[in-house]
Design a protein around this motif. Structure first.
Motif, PDB file in Angstrom:
ATOM      1  N   ILE A  12       2.697   4.074 -16.221  1.00 33.36           N
ATOM      2  CA  ILE A  12       2.973   2.740 -16.766  1.00 33.36           C
ATOM      3  C   ILE A  12       1.694   2.094 -17.282  1.00 33.36           C
ATOM      4  O   ILE A  12       1.650   1.541 -18.380  1.00 33.36           O
ATOM      5  CB  ILE A  12       3.630   1.839 -15.698  1.00 33.36           C
ATOM      6  CG1 ILE A  12       5.068   2.284 -15.436  1.00 33.36           C
ATOM      7  CG2 ILE A  12       3.628   0.375 -16.130  1.00 33.36           C
ATOM      8  CD1 ILE A  12       5.722   1.587 -14.263  1.00 33.36           C
ATOM      9  N   LEU A  13       0.627   2.180 -16.488  1.00 32.67           N
ATOM     10  CA  LEU A  13      -0.600   1.472 -16.840  1.00 32.67           C
ATOM     11  C   LEU A  13      -1.438   2.198 -17.884  1.00 32.67           C
ATOM     12  O   LEU A  13      -2.008   1.557 -18.768  1.00 32.67           O
ATOM     13  CB  LEU A  13      -1.440   1.238 -15.581  1.00 32.67           C
ATOM     14  CG  LEU A  13      -0.786   0.364 -14.518  1.00 32.67           C
ATOM     15  CD1 LEU A  13      -1.673   0.289 -13.291  1.00 32.67           C
ATOM     16  CD2 LEU A  13      -0.491  -1.007 -15.052  1.00 32.67           C
ATOM     17  N   PHE A  14      -1.506   3.519 -17.801  1.00 29.31           N
ATOM     18  CA  PHE A  14      -2.433   4.238 -18.665  1.00 29.31           C
ATOM     19  C   PHE A  14      -1.789   5.334 -19.499  1.00 29.31           C
ATOM     20  O   PHE A  14      -2.473   5.989 -20.278  1.00 29.31           O
ATOM     21  CB  PHE A  14      -3.552   4.872 -17.823  1.00 29.31           C
ATOM     22  CG  PHE A  14      -4.296   3.868 -17.001  1.00 29.31           C
ATOM     23  CD1 PHE A  14      -5.111   2.926 -17.598  1.00 29.31           C
ATOM     24  CD2 PHE A  14      -4.148   3.843 -15.625  1.00 29.31           C
ATOM     25  CE1 PHE A  14      -5.795   1.997 -16.837  1.00 29.31           C
ATOM     26  CE2 PHE A  14      -4.827   2.924 -14.854  1.00 29.31           C
ATOM     27  CZ  PHE A  14      -5.649   1.992 -15.465  1.00 29.31           C
ATOM     28  N   GLY A  15      -0.487   5.559 -19.339  1.00 23.69           N
ATOM     29  CA  GLY A  15       0.181   6.628 -20.061  1.00 23.69           C
ATOM     30  C   GLY A  15       0.416   6.282 -21.515  1.00 23.69           C
ATOM     31  O   GLY A  15       0.273   5.150 -21.959  1.00 23.69           O
ATOM     32  N   VAL A  35       0.846  -1.205   0.000  1.00 27.92           N
ATOM     33  CA  VAL A  35       0.000   0.000   0.000  1.00 27.92           C
ATOM     34  C   VAL A  35       0.874   1.244   0.000  1.00 27.92           C
ATOM     35  O   VAL A  35       0.617   2.198  -0.755  1.00 27.92           O
ATOM     36  CB  VAL A  35      -0.956  -0.009   1.216  1.00 27.92           C
ATOM     37  CG1 VAL A  35      -1.627   1.341   1.387  1.00 27.92           C
ATOM     38  CG2 VAL A  35      -1.988  -1.096   1.069  1.00 27.92           C
ATOM     39  N   LEU A  36       1.910   1.247   0.830  1.00 27.63           N
ATOM     40  CA  LEU A  36       2.808   2.404   0.859  1.00 27.63           C
ATOM     41  C   LEU A  36       3.500   2.608  -0.491  1.00 27.63           C
ATOM     42  O   LEU A  36       3.620   3.737  -0.967  1.00 27.63           O
ATOM     43  CB  LEU A  36       3.851   2.234   1.957  1.00 27.63           C
ATOM     44  CG  LEU A  36       3.328   2.346   3.384  1.00 27.63           C
ATOM     45  CD1 LEU A  36       4.417   1.978   4.373  1.00 27.63           C
ATOM     46  CD2 LEU A  36       2.803   3.734   3.649  1.00 27.63           C
ATOM     47  N   ASN A  37       3.953   1.533  -1.111  1.00 28.58           N
ATOM     48  CA  ASN A  37       4.601   1.653  -2.418  1.00 28.58           C
ATOM     49  C   ASN A  37       3.627   2.142  -3.473  1.00 28.58           C
ATOM     50  O   ASN A  37       3.987   2.954  -4.331  1.00 28.58           O
ATOM     51  CB  ASN A  37       5.213   0.324  -2.840  1.00 28.58           C
ATOM     52  CG  ASN A  37       6.537   0.087  -2.193  1.00 28.58           C
ATOM     53  OD1 ASN A  37       7.358   0.982  -2.108  1.00 28.58           O
ATOM     54  ND2 ASN A  37       6.756  -1.121  -1.714  1.00 28.58           N
ATOM     55  N   LEU A  38       2.402   1.636  -3.450  1.00 24.56           N
ATOM     56  CA  LEU A  38       1.406   2.108  -4.404  1.00 24.56           C
ATOM     57  C   LEU A  38       1.135   3.601  -4.220  1.00 24.56           C
ATOM     58  O   LEU A  38       0.961   4.326  -5.192  1.00 24.56           O
ATOM     59  CB  LEU A  38       0.103   1.318  -4.258  1.00 24.56           C
ATOM     60  CG  LEU A  38       0.135  -0.117  -4.753  1.00 24.56           C
ATOM     61  CD1 LEU A  38      -1.167  -0.817  -4.402  1.00 24.56           C
ATOM     62  CD2 LEU A  38       0.384  -0.176  -6.247  1.00 24.56           C
ATOM     63  N   TRP A  39       1.114   4.054  -2.980  1.00 20.89           N
ATOM     64  CA  TRP A  39       0.888   5.477  -2.731  1.00 20.89           C
ATOM     65  C   TRP A  39       2.083   6.315  -3.174  1.00 20.89           C
ATOM     66  O   TRP A  39       1.925   7.346  -3.823  1.00 20.89           O
ATOM     67  CB  TRP A  39       0.596   5.720  -1.248  1.00 20.89           C
ATOM     68  CG  TRP A  39       0.403   7.173  -0.959  1.00 20.89           C
ATOM     69  CD1 TRP A  39       1.264   8.008  -0.330  1.00 20.89           C
ATOM     70  CD2 TRP A  39      -0.719   7.973  -1.330  1.00 20.89           C
ATOM     71  NE1 TRP A  39       0.755   9.272  -0.266  1.00 20.89           N
ATOM     72  CE2 TRP A  39      -0.466   9.282  -0.884  1.00 20.89           C
ATOM     73  CE3 TRP A  39      -1.906   7.714  -1.998  1.00 20.89           C
ATOM     74  CZ2 TRP A  39      -1.371  10.322  -1.078  1.00 20.89           C
ATOM     75  CZ3 TRP A  39      -2.790   8.753  -2.196  1.00 20.89           C
ATOM     76  CH2 TRP A  39      -2.524  10.039  -1.737  1.00 20.89           C
ATOM     77  N   MET A  40       3.299   5.879  -2.846  1.00 21.69           N
ATOM     78  CA  MET A  40       4.492   6.659  -3.179  1.00 21.69           C
ATOM     79  C   MET A  40       4.720   6.741  -4.684  1.00 21.69           C
ATOM     80  O   MET A  40       5.148   7.769  -5.197  1.00 21.69           O
ATOM     81  CB  MET A  40       5.732   6.064  -2.511  1.00 21.69           C
ATOM     82  CG  MET A  40       5.780   6.280  -1.024  1.00 21.69           C
ATOM     83  SD  MET A  40       7.334   5.811  -0.257  1.00 21.69           S
ATOM     84  CE  MET A  40       7.555   4.148  -0.796  1.00 21.69           C
ATOM     85  N   TYR A  41       4.440   5.651  -5.391  1.00 19.34           N
ATOM     86  CA  TYR A  41       4.717   5.597  -6.828  1.00 19.34           C
ATOM     87  C   TYR A  41       3.439   5.655  -7.657  1.00 19.34           C
ATOM     88  O   TYR A  41       3.386   5.138  -8.758  1.00 19.34           O
ATOM     89  CB  TYR A  41       5.502   4.328  -7.149  1.00 19.34           C
ATOM     90  CG  TYR A  41       6.811   4.265  -6.417  1.00 19.34           C
ATOM     91  CD1 TYR A  41       7.819   5.169  -6.693  1.00 19.34           C
ATOM     92  CD2 TYR A  41       7.026   3.323  -5.436  1.00 19.34           C
ATOM     93  CE1 TYR A  41       9.014   5.135  -6.015  1.00 19.34           C
ATOM     94  CE2 TYR A  41       8.228   3.270  -4.748  1.00 19.34           C
ATOM     95  CZ  TYR A  41       9.211   4.175  -5.047  1.00 19.34           C
ATOM     96  OH  TYR A  41      10.390   4.138  -4.368  1.00 19.34           O
ATOM     97  N   ARG A  42       2.404   6.319  -7.141  1.00 15.45           N
ATOM     98  CA  ARG A  42       1.120   6.344  -7.838  1.00 15.45           C
ATOM     99  C   ARG A  42       1.212   7.020  -9.200  1.00 15.45           C
ATOM    100  O   ARG A  42       0.595   6.557 -10.158  1.00 15.45           O
ATOM    101  CB  ARG A  42       0.057   6.986  -6.965  1.00 15.45           C
ATOM    102  CG  ARG A  42       0.294   8.442  -6.640  1.00 15.45           C
ATOM    103  CD  ARG A  42      -0.667   8.955  -5.574  1.00 15.45           C
ATOM    104  NE  ARG A  42      -0.429  10.343  -5.247  1.00 15.45           N
ATOM    105  CZ  ARG A  42       0.474  10.774  -4.384  1.00 15.45           C
ATOM    106  NH1 ARG A  42       1.239   9.897  -3.755  1.00 15.45           N
ATOM    107  NH2 ARG A  42       0.628  12.059  -4.141  1.00 15.45           N
ATOM    108  N   LYS A  43       1.987   8.081  -9.341  1.00 16.14           N
ATOM    109  CA  LYS A  43       2.104   8.761 -10.634  1.00 16.14           C
ATOM    110  C   LYS A  43       2.847   7.899 -11.651  1.00 16.14           C
ATOM    111  O   LYS A  43       2.453   7.809 -12.807  1.00 16.14           O
ATOM    112  CB  LYS A  43       2.807  10.100 -10.465  1.00 16.14           C
ATOM    113  CG  LYS A  43       1.960  11.116  -9.726  1.00 16.14           C
ATOM    114  CD  LYS A  43       2.668  12.430  -9.576  1.00 16.14           C
ATOM    115  CE  LYS A  43       1.819  13.390  -8.761  1.00 16.14           C
ATOM    116  NZ  LYS A  43       2.504  14.655  -8.517  1.00 16.14           N
TER     117      LYS A  43
END
Length: 109
Positions: free
Chosen positions: A92-95, A79-87
């Motif tokens: 990666i997923l939608f850019g 959860v912490l990693n997902l929050w820190m690297y959300r951008k």
């Protein structure tokens, strides 16, 4: 069993690294991490909610506690990693096309 799973993931990684674009490769493995993270979280939730009595020896109880403890830590760290690297994950997923691919295309021209 775990060794075969680890070996199969390495084989799949090497195959995908040669077969697909880097952006697709990152998307595949990021989605695999997110899925594993979610499944682990759900499994730990079921363990916590069900609170079933299981006949175990003291040695087995220690191993199950360690599994639960480190599984819970992995979920929290996920959860912490997902929050820190959300951008970065969003890119990666939608850019669109990433900078590396554009630079590689310029060199080919």
């Amino acid at each position: 069993m775990e060794f075969y799973l680890l070996l199969s993931f390495f084989v799949v990684y090497f195959i995908t690294s040669f077969a697909v674009d880097n952006r697709v490769l990152r998307k595949i493995w990021t989605l695999a991490f997110i899925a594993a993270f979610a499944i682990t979280g759900v499994a730990i939730g079921f363990i916590r909610v069900s609170q079933q009595d299981v006949m175990m020896s003291a040695g087995q109880l220690n191993w199950y506690y360690m599994l639960y403890l480190f599984g819970s830590m992995a979920v929290v760290l996920g959860v912490l990693n997902l929050w820190m690297y959300r951008k970065s994950l969003w890119n990666i997923l939608f850019g669109g096309k990433d900078k590396e691919t554009e630079d590689d295309d310029d060199e080919d021209a």
